[in-house]
Design an enzyme around this catalytic site. Structure first.
Site, PDB file in Angstrom:
ATOM      1  N   SER A  81      42.064  34.831  76.324  1.00 50.21           N
ATOM      2  CA  SER A  81      41.472  33.543  76.651  1.00 50.21           C
ATOM      3  C   SER A  81      40.323  33.238  75.687  1.00 50.21           C
ATOM      4  O   SER A  81      40.523  33.244  74.475  1.00 50.21           O
ATOM      5  CB  SER A  81      41.014  33.528  78.113  1.00 50.21           C
ATOM      6  OG  SER A  81      40.680  32.224  78.536  1.00 50.21           O
TER       7      SER A  81
ATOM      8  N   GLU B 128      49.388  31.168  73.411  1.00 52.85           N
ATOM      9  CA  GLU B 128      49.475  30.981  74.862  1.00 52.85           C
ATOM     10  C   GLU B 128      48.303  30.114  75.275  1.00 52.85           C
ATOM     11  O   GLU B 128      47.393  29.848  74.483  1.00 52.85           O
ATOM     12  CB  GLU B 128      49.452  32.330  75.589  1.00 52.85           C
ATOM     13  CG  GLU B 128      48.219  33.174  75.344  1.00 52.85           C
ATOM     14  CD  GLU B 128      47.083  32.908  76.327  1.00 52.85           C
ATOM     15  OE1 GLU B 128      47.354  32.477  77.457  1.00 52.85           O
ATOM     16  OE2 GLU B 128      45.913  33.119  75.958  1.00 52.85           O
TER      17      GLU B 128
ATOM     18  N   HIS C 276      47.694  34.290  80.135  1.00 54.75           N
ATOM     19  CA  HIS C 276      47.086  33.963  81.416  1.00 54.75           C
ATOM     20  C   HIS C 276      48.017  34.139  82.613  1.00 54.75           C
ATOM     21  O   HIS C 276      47.617  33.810  83.736  1.00 54.75           O
ATOM     22  CB  HIS C 276      46.596  32.512  81.402  1.00 54.75           C
ATOM     23  CG  HIS C 276      45.358  32.285  80.596  1.00 54.75           C
ATOM     24  ND1 HIS C 276      45.391  32.136  79.228  1.00 54.75           N
ATOM     25  CD2 HIS C 276      44.056  32.181  80.960  1.00 54.75           C
ATOM     26  CE1 HIS C 276      44.151  31.923  78.788  1.00 54.75           C
ATOM     27  NE2 HIS C 276      43.325  31.948  79.800  1.00 54.75           N
TER      28      HIS C 276
END
Length: 303
Positions: free
Chosen positions: A112, A209, A271
């Site tokens: 992230s 992602e 995630h």
């Protein structure tokens, strides 16, 4: 350069370079790491919250100081981010990267917002890092397979050289060899110009992602990176999970299909509820037809 793998008894440091960490999740995550035989050092400001901006885990200076102190500690073998959120971009310029380069290499773990730190560690230190689950997140606490894949990636990396997932699928067929790069798409797009994300992914197998992005946002991030030249010379693309996003694969095919390089979908990192650990900065073979990513050698070195 590949940092050394971990052994039971090693010290690891937990830092919070981005968003604030719920104390109960942190305690539970630390306990899981301790079950692996690790001595876990939680840095002093991990449970801080910024005085005015509640989305930050303390001041920029405190978050940078924790990260730098952890990296410079000769007893610490790995620096693990507690969670993502936002904020790493605000503190990377406060880190003395020359000092970090002069110390022993160690492993960075996270995903992230940690994408910013992965890129900085690659640019300034030339180190392999692990895009993997974080101890202050639900997926780390609830997914035994995710934790076990991270544990093996840290302690027994020769057992995780072939990465795939039950939902892996071919979007554009073919095979390619290159160096893994990438991470969270929106962070990559935002960090072009920070001086840490490389000007292009030339020679790279690009991992992408994200979370909670609408289709037009995914399109915008990809289009910006494409038109900025960032995808120039990329050799393959690997997609992870897109938790809470609109379907990403049709957008990726439409925006990046002109690159005519292999693309595989849903390799399971990121995630999602059961995230795989994927090394960044390692030579790999992407087989989009088989839906596999195979490392040439273990991501972490022998000690």
């Amino acid at each position: 350069m590949s940092p050394p793998r971990l052994r039971p008894g090693d010290t690891v440091a937990v830092v919070a370079p981005s968003g604030p960490v719920p104390a109960d999740r942190l305690d539970a995550g630390v306990a899981r790491l301790q079950e692996w035989g690790l001595d876990v050092q939680v840095m002093p400001h991990v449970l801080d919250t910024h005085r005015d901006l509640g989305y930050l885990a303390g001041s920029d200076e405190a978050r940078a100081a924790d990260f730098q102190e952890a990296w410079l500690d000769p007893d610490v073998r790995a620096v693990i981010t507690a969670r993502g959120g936002y904020g790493a971009a605000r503190m990377i310029d406060l880190v003395d990267w020359d000092d970090l380069a002069a110390t022993d290499p160690k492993v960075l773990v996270g995903y992230s917002d940690c994408t910013v730190l992965h890129q900085a560690v690659a640019a300034h230190l030339g180190l392999v890092s692990l895009h993997g689950p974080m101890p202050g997140t639900t997926s780390f606490l609830t997914s035994g397979p995710a934790r076990e894949h991270l544990r093996r990636s840290l302690f027994e990396p020769e057992t995780t050289q072939r990465i795939t997932g039950p939902l892996a699928r071919t979007l554009v067929g073919g095979t390619a060899r290159g160096i893994t790069t990438g991470g969270c798409l929106s962070l990559l797009a935002a960090s072009v110009g920070f001086g840490v994300t490389p000007p292009s992914a030339a020679g790279g197998i690009v991992l992408l992602e994200d979370v909670a992005e609408r289709a037009y946002q995914i399109d915008a991030h990809l289009t910006y990176l494409l038109r900025s030249g960032w995808f120039d010379g990329a050799l393959g693309i690997v997609l992870g999970s897109w938790e809470g996003c609109d379907p990403a694969e049709p957008v990726v095919r439409d925006v990046l299909g002109s690159l005519a390089i292999p693309i595989v979908g849903e390799l399971g990192f990121g995630h999602g509820p059961d995230p795989r650990t994927v090394p960044l900065g390692v030579p790999v073979e992407l087989d989009a037809d088989a839906g596999t990513l195979t490392l040439d050698q273990p991501a972490l070195a022998q000690r």
